[in-house]
Scaffold this active site. Structure first.
Site, PDB file in Angstrom:
ATOM      1  N   TRP A   7      -3.070  -2.794  -1.543  1.00  0.00           N
ATOM      2  CA  TRP A   7      -2.728  -4.181  -1.870  1.00  0.00           C
ATOM      3  C   TRP A   7      -3.524  -5.029  -0.885  1.00  0.00           C
ATOM      4  O   TRP A   7      -3.284  -4.978   0.310  1.00  0.00           O
ATOM      5  CB  TRP A   7      -1.225  -4.394  -1.701  1.00  0.00           C
ATOM      6  CG  TRP A   7      -0.685  -5.667  -2.257  1.00  0.00           C
ATOM      7  CD1 TRP A   7      -0.328  -5.907  -3.549  1.00  0.00           C
ATOM      8  CD2 TRP A   7      -0.400  -6.868  -1.535  1.00  0.00           C
ATOM      9  NE1 TRP A   7       0.159  -7.176  -3.677  1.00  0.00           N
ATOM     10  CE2 TRP A   7       0.126  -7.799  -2.460  1.00  0.00           C
ATOM     11  CE3 TRP A   7      -0.541  -7.270  -0.207  1.00  0.00           C
ATOM     12  CZ2 TRP A   7       0.514  -9.078  -2.098  1.00  0.00           C
ATOM     13  CZ3 TRP A   7      -0.158  -8.544   0.155  1.00  0.00           C
ATOM     14  CH2 TRP A   7       0.360  -9.438  -0.785  1.00  0.00           C
ATOM     15  N   ASN A  34      -1.926   2.488   5.800  1.00  0.00           N
ATOM     16  CA  ASN A  34      -1.018   1.370   5.506  1.00  0.00           C
ATOM     17  C   ASN A  34      -0.835   0.584   6.793  1.00  0.00           C
ATOM     18  O   ASN A  34      -0.716   1.185   7.861  1.00  0.00           O
ATOM     19  CB  ASN A  34       0.355   1.873   5.072  1.00  0.00           C
ATOM     20  CG  ASN A  34       0.355   2.428   3.668  1.00  0.00           C
ATOM     21  OD1 ASN A  34      -0.664   2.420   2.985  1.00  0.00           O
ATOM     22  ND2 ASN A  34       1.501   2.925   3.234  1.00  0.00           N
ATOM     23  N   GLY A  35      -0.748  -0.746   6.688  1.00  0.00           N
ATOM     24  CA  GLY A  35      -0.516  -1.560   7.883  1.00  0.00           C
ATOM     25  C   GLY A  35      -1.702  -2.462   8.173  1.00  0.00           C
ATOM     26  O   GLY A  35      -2.618  -2.594   7.346  1.00  0.00           O
ATOM     27  N   LYS A  83      14.309 -15.284  -9.715  1.00  0.00           N
ATOM     28  CA  LYS A  83      14.043 -14.262 -10.740  1.00  0.00           C
ATOM     29  C   LYS A  83      13.157 -14.844 -11.829  1.00  0.00           C
ATOM     30  O   LYS A  83      12.204 -14.222 -12.266  1.00  0.00           O
ATOM     31  CB  LYS A  83      15.343 -13.747 -11.386  1.00  0.00           C
ATOM     32  CG  LYS A  83      16.213 -12.839 -10.577  1.00  0.00           C
ATOM     33  CD  LYS A  83      15.667 -11.457 -10.338  1.00  0.00           C
ATOM     34  CE  LYS A  83      14.847 -11.435  -9.082  1.00  0.00           C
ATOM     35  NZ  LYS A  83      15.517 -11.061  -7.864  1.00  0.00           N
ATOM     36  N   ARG A 114       5.180  -0.195  -6.018  1.00  0.00           N
ATOM     37  CA  ARG A 114       5.157  -0.974  -4.778  1.00  0.00           C
ATOM     38  C   ARG A 114       4.221  -2.165  -4.868  1.00  0.00           C
ATOM     39  O   ARG A 114       4.287  -3.071  -4.038  1.00  0.00           O
ATOM     40  CB  ARG A 114       4.722  -0.079  -3.610  1.00  0.00           C
ATOM     41  CG  ARG A 114       5.673   1.057  -3.337  1.00  0.00           C
ATOM     42  CD  ARG A 114       5.074   2.023  -2.352  1.00  0.00           C
ATOM     43  NE  ARG A 114       4.846   1.421  -1.061  1.00  0.00           N
ATOM     44  CZ  ARG A 114       5.724   1.400  -0.068  1.00  0.00           C
ATOM     45  NH1 ARG A 114       6.901   1.968  -0.241  1.00  0.00           N
ATOM     46  NH2 ARG A 114       5.444   0.837   1.067  1.00  0.00           N
ATOM     47  N   HIS A 147      20.424 -36.874  -4.983  1.00  0.00           N
ATOM     48  CA  HIS A 147      19.655 -37.260  -3.797  1.00  0.00           C
ATOM     49  C   HIS A 147      18.165 -37.015  -3.985  1.00  0.00           C
ATOM     50  O   HIS A 147      17.419 -37.045  -3.010  1.00  0.00           O
ATOM     51  CB  HIS A 147      20.167 -36.506  -2.567  1.00  0.00           C
ATOM     52  CG  HIS A 147      21.588 -36.840  -2.228  1.00  0.00           C
ATOM     53  ND1 HIS A 147      21.964 -38.063  -1.729  1.00  0.00           N
ATOM     54  CD2 HIS A 147      22.731 -36.124  -2.378  1.00  0.00           C
ATOM     55  CE1 HIS A 147      23.279 -38.082  -1.551  1.00  0.00           C
ATOM     56  NE2 HIS A 147      23.767 -36.924  -1.951  1.00  0.00           N
ATOM     57  N   CYS A 157       0.820  -1.210   0.000  1.00  0.00           N
ATOM     58  CA  CYS A 157       0.000   0.000   0.000  1.00  0.00           C
ATOM     59  C   CYS A 157       0.855   1.262   0.000  1.00  0.00           C
ATOM     60  O   CYS A 157       1.985   1.251   0.477  1.00  0.00           O
ATOM     61  CB  CYS A 157      -0.886  -0.001   1.228  1.00  0.00           C
ATOM     62  SG  CYS A 157      -1.882  -1.482   1.359  1.00  0.00           S
ATOM     63  N   GLU A 210      18.981 -17.476  -6.603  1.00  0.00           N
ATOM     64  CA  GLU A 210      18.526 -16.159  -7.049  1.00  0.00           C
ATOM     65  C   GLU A 210      18.058 -16.228  -8.516  1.00  0.00           C
ATOM     66  O   GLU A 210      17.042 -15.617  -8.878  1.00  0.00           O
ATOM     67  CB  GLU A 210      19.669 -15.146  -6.875  1.00  0.00           C
ATOM     68  CG  GLU A 210      19.436 -13.758  -7.431  1.00  0.00           C
ATOM     69  CD  GLU A 210      18.254 -13.005  -6.821  1.00  0.00           C
ATOM     70  OE1 GLU A 210      17.617 -13.524  -5.891  1.00  0.00           O
ATOM     71  OE2 GLU A 210      17.935 -11.916  -7.329  1.00  0.00           O
ATOM     72  N   LYS A 216       6.314  -4.699  -4.152  1.00  0.00           N
ATOM     73  CA  LYS A 216       7.731  -4.349  -4.018  1.00  0.00           C
ATOM     74  C   LYS A 216       8.156  -4.337  -2.551  1.00  0.00           C
ATOM     75  O   LYS A 216       9.197  -4.878  -2.210  1.00  0.00           O
ATOM     76  CB  LYS A 216       7.975  -2.972  -4.650  1.00  0.00           C
ATOM     77  CG  LYS A 216       9.416  -2.511  -4.585  1.00  0.00           C
ATOM     78  CD  LYS A 216      10.308  -3.354  -5.475  1.00  0.00           C
ATOM     79  CE  LYS A 216      11.769  -3.001  -5.348  1.00  0.00           C
ATOM     80  NZ  LYS A 216      12.622  -4.092  -5.896  1.00  0.00           N
ATOM     81  N   GLU A 230       9.528 -15.455 -10.537  1.00  0.00           N
ATOM     82  CA  GLU A 230       8.814 -14.210 -10.223  1.00  0.00           C
ATOM     83  C   GLU A 230       8.253 -13.523 -11.461  1.00  0.00           C
ATOM     84  O   GLU A 230       7.129 -13.047 -11.427  1.00  0.00           O
ATOM     85  CB  GLU A 230       9.801 -13.202  -9.601  1.00  0.00           C
ATOM     86  CG  GLU A 230       9.856 -13.182  -8.118  1.00  0.00           C
ATOM     87  CD  GLU A 230      10.706 -12.020  -7.608  1.00  0.00           C
ATOM     88  OE1 GLU A 230      11.872 -11.881  -8.024  1.00  0.00           O
ATOM     89  OE2 GLU A 230      10.189 -11.261  -6.793  1.00  0.00           O
TER      90      GLU A 230
HETATM   91  O1  M6R Z   1      13.042  -4.945   0.597  1.00  0.00           O
HETATM   92  P1  M6R Z   1      13.603  -6.292   0.984  1.00  0.00           P
HETATM   93  O2  M6R Z   1      14.964  -6.504   0.450  1.00  0.00           O
HETATM   94  O3  M6R Z   1      13.525  -6.526   2.464  1.00  0.00           O
HETATM   95  O4  M6R Z   1      12.635  -7.324   0.298  1.00  0.00           O
HETATM   96  C1  M6R Z   1      12.788  -8.694   0.505  1.00  0.00           C
HETATM   97  C2  M6R Z   1      12.014  -9.497  -0.509  1.00  0.00           C
HETATM   98  O5  M6R Z   1      10.648  -9.212  -0.399  1.00  0.00           O
HETATM   99  C3  M6R Z   1      12.484  -9.207  -1.937  1.00  0.00           C
HETATM  100  O6  M6R Z   1      13.838  -9.431  -2.093  1.00  0.00           O
HETATM  101  C4  M6R Z   1      11.708 -10.084  -2.936  1.00  0.00           C
HETATM  102  O7  M6R Z   1      12.048 -11.420  -2.761  1.00  0.00           O
HETATM  103  C5  M6R Z   1      11.974  -9.606  -4.358  1.00  0.00           C
HETATM  104  N1  M6R Z   1      10.749  -9.533  -5.088  1.00  0.00           N
HETATM  105  C6  M6R Z   1      12.913 -10.476  -5.107  1.00  0.00           C
HETATM  106  O8  M6R Z   1      13.084 -10.109  -6.430  1.00  0.00           O
END
Ligand code: M6R
Length: 609
Positions: free
Chosen positions: A74, A98-99, A486, A27, A505, A2, A482, A604, A489
């Site tokens: 959100w 927000n929250g 990526k 965000r 394994h 949000c 990672e 985000k 996502e």
């Molecule tokens: O802002 P942060 O680094 O704390 O966020 C952590 C994760 O939410 C963030 O890295 C998320 O996994 C990304 N979408 C990865 O691309």
């Protein structure tokens, strides 16, 4: 997640609110709305979907006013509907939030018993009614807000306007960021500086428990006890250019290509010093870092993978035991505390709730040696930490984290070398070798970016796939993780990563001709082991896509495709080998036509549990 923006001016604030909400889009959100106070009444427009749809509706209804608040939501409590979208209104009081309010059910029951009728399923509507209730006896919006928040449990950033008080916005903060922007004869409220950067760079960050009144003429802030409080003014260095796309098609593409600059900026302080040293981590760092007996890293998502790389460095270079844990797991575990343990949180946004709560928990266990590695100055996590190292990646807009990750790695490598030096484990020759490696890193990253045309060709082969495996060993295993994150996502291809030695394994059962297997195979001491693991894949008909270095002693063959970085860069190799997996994910998503910068279901900044 949000986002909040609010404005009071002697000009029409509707364009300011709309532009602010557009800048908050990155965000992640699923509905948007604004409420303005116009000629003594509150007018509100809300829409599910994009801000532009809400903007069109506001335009059609002729919205114009000098006071208003806006929100991108959100969904958490209640689905994605117009009725659940903010602002929420109760008898002329309109607010954005927000929250999460944890005691909203009890408050809802109480307010319903008093005759309040709820139109939404949200926790937020409770706050609107509660303020209205207190307005009846307080007769003052700020006091009503202060009394209302005293009855709330949970986290909130709130901006409130009322038809009865058309000359001020009142706001409150607990557990979620909120700042005030100072203009000339006009002032602003926002959850994120990017929302108001077009209007002002002068900002005041509210502290936990603060409430405030924002008028055209000025700002009055009160602390949790209700006493007047002074908060420092800051000049934000977020640049408008970092919030704009420029010649790029997506923010993710822009941010991938910005990495040589972002890394260069992040190592600037080390290069200026010409040495590793505690001072890089802030005032008093020497006291905190000396006599550290172990390191506990806490983070989520991509930041957790950065921590996972750091574990190898901290143990190998500094000789300190290091554990890395997903923040949302650590915070609910009966962890063994050690006051001499350095607790390192890593967060791009500095607002991730799970990481923040894990930090609070670590401190509650008596661990006061805390360090935050963060990309957003003055955000909540660095403010709650004793030491901080700011990565200087610049605003990261794409939901998929890229430049934040590689700059986090740079910061973590600096930490490992500094801890080693403080412990007498870094010779002068090693120090100058590491400094040299850092100095050449932006160039090596640029060379890896130059591999893009070859990676585009691979992406076309990945686009029709449903699954992919990523393999790596040692310090490159987190890079495989990672890479898989990526890819899933932004392309929605199911991808998993394994340490290559673990293949036999279990996961080997998945391998067939339809399963592309990406291997991170730099020319390091584990290369021969990785080559054996690759044989295991080939023997089952799996197709290999291998990222290696120019000087590795193997080549392409049937079912084995190879892309080479110019040379093996030694200890910083995981940073260079990140670039190809980012590009592979980006171009595969592009080929599949997904919304690269705003992947479905994701936000985000993850400010809820
Ligand atoms: O802002 P942060 O680094 O704390 O966020 C952590 C994760 O939410 C963030 O890295 C998320 O996994 C990304 N979408 C990865 O691309």
């Amino acid at each position: 997640m949000c986002g909040i923006v609010g404005a009071i001016a002697d000009r029409d604030v509707v364009p300011v609110l709309i532009e602010g909400l557009k800048r908050l889009e990155y965000r992640g959100y699923d509905s948007a709305g604004i409420a303005v106070v116009d000629a003594g009444r509150v007018r509100r427009v809300r829409r599910t979907g994009r801000v532009s749809e809400m903007e069109a509706a506001a335009g059609a209804e002729g919205f114009s006013a000098q006071l208003g608040v806006g929100h991108t939501r959100w969904a958490t409590h209640g689905g994605v509907t117009e009725l659940n979208a903010h602002p929420h209104v109760s008898h002329g009081v309109a607010l954005v939030h927000n929250g999460i309010i944890e005691n909203h059910e009890q408050q809802r029951a109480r307010l319903e018993a008093l005759g309040y009728v709820f139109e939404s399923q949200t926790d937020t509507e409770v706050i609107a009614h509660l303020i209205d209730l207190h307005m009846k006896d307080a007769g003052d919006l700020l006091q009503a807000l202060q009394r209302a928040v005293a009855e709330l449990e949970g986290a909130y950033a709130l901006a409130v306007v009322s038809h009865a008080e058309p000359r001020r916005i009142v706001c409150a903060r607990m557990g979620c960021p909120l700042l005030i922007g100072l203009g000339e004869g006009e002032n602003f409220v926002a959850s994120d500086v990017s929302a108001i950067i077009q209007a002002t760079r002068r900002v005041i960050f509210l502290e936990e428990g603060d409430t405030a009144e924002v008028t055209r003429a000025g700002v009055r802030i009160f602390d949790q006890r209700g006493a007047r409080a002074e908060r420092e003014e800051h000049l934000s260095d977020v640049s408008l250019a970092s919030l704009e796309l420029g010649p790029y098609r997506h923010f993710m593409q822009k941010e991938i290509h910005e990495q040589p600059r972002a890394i260069g900026d992040t190592i600037e302080a080390v290069m200026d010093e010409g040495a590793f040293g505690a001072a890089l981590f802030g005032a008093g760092a020497e006291q905190v870092l000396e006599e550290v007996e172990s390191v506990q890293i806490l983070a989520c998502g991509t930041s957790y993978y950065a921590g996972s790389v750091a574990r190898y460095w901290i143990e190998a270079i500094a000789g300190l035991p290091c554990s890395v844990e997903i923040a949302s797991e650590y915070r609910y575990r009966a962890a063994v505390a050690n006051p001499k343990q350095l607790v390192v949180t890593i967060s791009q946004s500095g607002e991730t709730l799970d990481t923040m709560e894990a930090l609070k928990y670590a401190k509650a266990l008596g661990q006061e040696r805390t360090l935050s590695i963060c990309n957003v100055p003055e955000s909540a996590i660095p403010r709650a930490s004793r030491l901080v190292y700011y990565t200087r990646a610049g605003a990261e807009i794409g939901v998929a984290s890229t430049k934040a990750f590689t700059t986090q790695l740079v910061a973590l490598f600096t930490l490992a070398a500094t801890l080693a030096k403080l412990r007498g484990r870094l010779t002068a020759a090693q120090e100058s070798e590491y400094l040299d490696a850092l100095r050449h890193l932006p160039g090596s990253v640029q060379h890896a970016l130059n591999l893009e045309p070859q990676i585009v060709a691979w992406a076309d082969r990945f686009a029709p796939k449903h699954n992919a495996l990523f393999l790596g060993r040692g310090v490159h295993y987190p890079i495989a993780l990672e890479g898989a994150l990526k890819l899933k996502e932004i392309s929605y291809i199911h991808a998993e990563a394994y340490p290559a030695g673990e293949l036999k394994h279990g996961p080997l059962a998945l391998v067939d001709a339809d399963m592309p297997v990406v291997v991170i195979a730099p020319n390091d001491s584990l290369l021969e082991k990785v080559k054996s693991n690759m044989q295991e894949v080939r023997a089952r008909g799996g197709e290999l896509f291998v990222f290696t270095d120019q000087d590795s002693n193997f080549g392409e063959s049937e079912g084995v495709h190879v892309i080479r970085t110019p040379r093996h860069v030694g200890v910083l190799s995981p940073i260079v080998h990140t670039i190809p997996v980012q590009l592979l994910a980006y171009h595969t998503a592009l080929a599949r036509g997904t919304d690269v910068d705003k992947p479905r279901n994701l936000a985000k900044s993850v400010t809820v549990e």
